[in-house]
Write a protein that holds these residues in place. Structure first.
Motif, PDB file in Angstrom:
ATOM      1  N   ARG A  62       0.838  -1.195   0.000  1.00  0.00           N
ATOM      2  CA  ARG A  62       0.000   0.000   0.000  1.00  0.00           C
ATOM      3  C   ARG A  62       0.877   1.250   0.000  1.00  0.00           C
ATOM      4  O   ARG A  62       2.079   1.190   0.275  1.00  0.00           O
ATOM      5  CB  ARG A  62      -0.939   0.011   1.206  1.00  0.00           C
ATOM      6  N   ASN A  63       0.256   2.389  -0.290  1.00  0.00           N
ATOM      7  CA  ASN A  63       0.940   3.676  -0.227  1.00  0.00           C
ATOM      8  C   ASN A  63       0.451   4.456   0.990  1.00  0.00           C
ATOM      9  O   ASN A  63      -0.656   4.247   1.491  1.00  0.00           O
ATOM     10  CB  ASN A  63       0.663   4.485  -1.501  1.00  0.00           C
ATOM     11  N   ASP A  64       1.259   5.406   1.438  1.00  0.00           N
ATOM     12  CA  ASP A  64       0.925   6.163   2.643  1.00  0.00           C
ATOM     13  C   ASP A  64      -0.280   7.074   2.464  1.00  0.00           C
ATOM     14  O   ASP A  64      -0.877   7.521   3.446  1.00  0.00           O
ATOM     15  CB  ASP A  64       2.128   7.007   3.075  1.00  0.00           C
ATOM     16  N   ASP A  65      -0.648   7.390   1.208  1.00  0.00           N
ATOM     17  CA  ASP A  65      -1.774   8.307   0.985  1.00  0.00           C
ATOM     18  C   ASP A  65      -3.120   7.586   0.891  1.00  0.00           C
ATOM     19  O   ASP A  65      -4.121   8.181   0.487  1.00  0.00           O
ATOM     20  CB  ASP A  65      -1.549   9.148  -0.276  1.00  0.00           C
ATOM     21  N   GLU A  66      -3.165   6.318   1.299  1.00  0.00           N
ATOM     22  CA  GLU A  66      -4.396   5.529   1.224  1.00  0.00           C
ATOM     23  C   GLU A  66      -5.058   5.383   2.592  1.00  0.00           C
ATOM     24  O   GLU A  66      -5.612   4.329   2.927  1.00  0.00           O
ATOM     25  CB  GLU A  66      -4.100   4.145   0.642  1.00  0.00           C
ATOM     26  N   ILE A  67      -5.014   6.415   3.402  1.00  0.00           N
ATOM     27  CA  ILE A  67      -5.522   6.341   4.775  1.00  0.00           C
ATOM     28  C   ILE A  67      -6.973   5.864   4.784  1.00  0.00           C
ATOM     29  O   ILE A  67      -7.843   6.434   4.111  1.00  0.00           O
ATOM     30  CB  ILE A  67      -5.404   7.707   5.465  1.00  0.00           C
ATOM     31  N   LEU A  68      -7.231   4.824   5.541  1.00  0.00           N
ATOM     32  CA  LEU A  68      -8.569   4.215   5.581  1.00  0.00           C
ATOM     33  C   LEU A  68      -9.553   5.132   6.303  1.00  0.00           C
ATOM     34  O   LEU A  68      -9.271   5.614   7.407  1.00  0.00           O
ATOM     35  CB  LEU A  68      -8.485   2.864   6.291  1.00  0.00           C
ATOM     36  N   HIS A  69     -10.689   5.420   5.681  1.00  0.00           N
ATOM     37  CA  HIS A  69     -11.702   6.261   6.311  1.00  0.00           C
ATOM     38  C   HIS A  69     -13.074   5.911   5.737  1.00  0.00           C
ATOM     39  O   HIS A  69     -13.200   5.415   4.624  1.00  0.00           O
ATOM     40  CB  HIS A  69     -11.389   7.749   6.093  1.00  0.00           C
ATOM     41  N   GLU A  70     -14.090   6.169   6.512  1.00  0.00           N
ATOM     42  CA  GLU A  70     -15.462   5.867   6.101  1.00  0.00           C
ATOM     43  C   GLU A  70     -15.994   6.969   5.187  1.00  0.00           C
ATOM     44  O   GLU A  70     -15.795   8.157   5.442  1.00  0.00           O
ATOM     45  CB  GLU A  70     -16.361   5.745   7.328  1.00  0.00           C
ATOM     46  N   VAL A  71     -16.652   6.570   4.123  1.00  0.00           N
ATOM     47  CA  VAL A  71     -17.242   7.509   3.173  1.00  0.00           C
ATOM     48  C   VAL A  71     -18.704   7.152   2.949  1.00  0.00           C
ATOM     49  O   VAL A  71     -19.048   5.978   2.749  1.00  0.00           O
ATOM     50  CB  VAL A  71     -16.487   7.494   1.823  1.00  0.00           C
ATOM     51  N   TRP A 210      -9.030  16.987  -7.881  1.00  0.00           N
ATOM     52  CA  TRP A 210      -7.630  17.320  -7.689  1.00  0.00           C
ATOM     53  C   TRP A 210      -7.048  16.324  -6.686  1.00  0.00           C
ATOM     54  O   TRP A 210      -7.730  15.883  -5.760  1.00  0.00           O
ATOM     55  CB  TRP A 210      -7.457  18.728  -7.123  1.00  0.00           C
ATOM     56  N   TYR A 211      -5.761  16.000  -6.851  1.00  0.00           N
ATOM     57  CA  TYR A 211      -5.110  15.126  -5.884  1.00  0.00           C
ATOM     58  C   TYR A 211      -4.858  15.880  -4.586  1.00  0.00           C
ATOM     59  O   TYR A 211      -4.443  17.037  -4.584  1.00  0.00           O
ATOM     60  CB  TYR A 211      -3.779  14.608  -6.428  1.00  0.00           C
ATOM     61  N   GLY A 212      -5.096  15.202  -3.474  1.00  0.00           N
ATOM     62  CA  GLY A 212      -4.801  15.769  -2.168  1.00  0.00           C
ATOM     63  C   GLY A 212      -4.830  14.680  -1.114  1.00  0.00           C
ATOM     64  O   GLY A 212      -5.255  13.550  -1.373  1.00  0.00           O
ATOM     65  N   GLU A 213      -4.377  15.003   0.081  1.00  0.00           N
ATOM     66  CA  GLU A 213      -4.430  14.052   1.184  1.00  0.00           C
ATOM     67  C   GLU A 213      -5.879  13.796   1.575  1.00  0.00           C
ATOM     68  O   GLU A 213      -6.721  14.694   1.511  1.00  0.00           O
ATOM     69  CB  GLU A 213      -3.642  14.581   2.383  1.00  0.00           C
ATOM     70  N   TYR A 214      -6.165  12.584   1.987  1.00  0.00           N
ATOM     71  CA  TYR A 214      -7.509  12.268   2.458  1.00  0.00           C
ATOM     72  C   TYR A 214      -7.799  13.031   3.753  1.00  0.00           C
ATOM     73  O   TYR A 214      -6.909  13.214   4.589  1.00  0.00           O
ATOM     74  CB  TYR A 214      -7.642  10.775   2.735  1.00  0.00           C
ATOM     75  N   PRO A 215      -9.043  13.446   3.943  1.00  0.00           N
ATOM     76  CA  PRO A 215      -9.404  14.107   5.198  1.00  0.00           C
ATOM     77  C   PRO A 215      -9.478  13.099   6.339  1.00  0.00           C
ATOM     78  O   PRO A 215      -9.613  11.895   6.103  1.00  0.00           O
ATOM     79  CB  PRO A 215     -10.799  14.684   4.889  1.00  0.00           C
TER      80      PRO A 215
END
Length: 269
Positions: A62-71, A210-215
């Protein structure tokens, strides 16, 4: 709130939609066909629901920008069951930018995010079609997962019979196999559980964001960053290693970048 579909007790969508030349229901769900200049594109109705976007910390490669979060996907939407074909692109745009040719059912490739916007506007303005758009990154991953939470909608790993990817570099403990070195027809390989073809592999697909960090924390209908330098691409593509075909894998490029690995599928809300 539990993961899964949202049942709000109201009709999910005006079936059949006004733009549909035909529609119906099968083992994958509700579908409707949009016809443009004699070319038919099937779209699948994607129900509103809740899912975990990103990947868990223990997912391999996995990559570090794939932070698991509920959507929460609060509204259902239509999503093309395939990437845009060269046949459809040609009818709308009158040209073909693709590097791979010889079959009009190949996905259009070598298109930039800006090229995709031109296509979507042309469908509405020139052909008086419905207002199409690129899916958001969250809509794309929701459709790709199709109710699953493993690295791929097919399970813990993939085979070259399921996904067009670089088999020289398989995911995790997968077997090394030959790669095809090109795209394949949009319905040549199996669809996922919601009737969507080749969300993994074949061509990378532009998303609206746009690409960005997950909230941090749970989000409702996220639309990514307000601005940025790069737009999101998903799916891994024919040249990508196995890890890039994962449901959670993210890629980014400038809006005017073109590559033989870049294509798209459209959505309709």
């Amino acid at each position: 709130m539990p993961l899964g579909f949202i049942d709000n007790g109201r009709p999910p969508s005006p079936f059949p939609p006004e733009w549909a030349s035909s529609w119906g229901q099968d083992q994958y769900g509700v579908w409707a066909a949009l016809q443009i200049e004699g070319v038919e594109q099937v779209l699948r109705w994607v129900w509103p629901g809740i899912f975990l976007m990103g990947s868990p910390d223990d997912e391999s490669e996995r990559n570090d920008d794939e932070i698991l979060h509920e959507v929460v996907i609060s509204h259902g939407f239509w999503l093309a069951d395939t990437a845009c074909t060269q046949e459809l692109w040609g009818k709308v745009m009158g040209d073909n930018l693709s590097g791979f040719m010889g079959d009009d059912q190949l996905p259009v490739d070598s298109v930039s995010w800006s090229d995709c916007q031109d296509f979507l506007r042309t469908v509405t303005d020139k052909f008086n079609g419905p207002k199409l758009q690129l899916p958001t990154e969250s809509q794309w991953e929701y459709g790709c997962r199709a109710g699953t939470q493993k690295p791929f909608s097919f399970g813990d790993n993939i085979t070259i019979a399921q996904v067009n990817y670089n088999g020289h570099f398989p995911y995790k403990d997968g077997a090394k196999v030959e790669m095809r070195w090109r795209s394949v027809a949009v319905k040549e390989l199996p669809c996922n559980q919601w009737g969507l073809y080749q969300m993994h592999g074949n061509v990378m697909e532009w998303c609206a964001d746009w690409y960005g960090e997950y909230p941090e924390g749970a989000k409702v209908d996220p639309e990514g960053s307000d601005s940025g330098e790069f737009r999101i691409l998903r799916g891994g593509g024919w040249v990508g290693n196995g890890r890039f075909a994962r449901s959670a894998s993210r890629y980014r490029a400038r809006p005017d970048d073109r590559s033989g690995n870049y294509g798209f599928r459209f959505s309709l809300v």
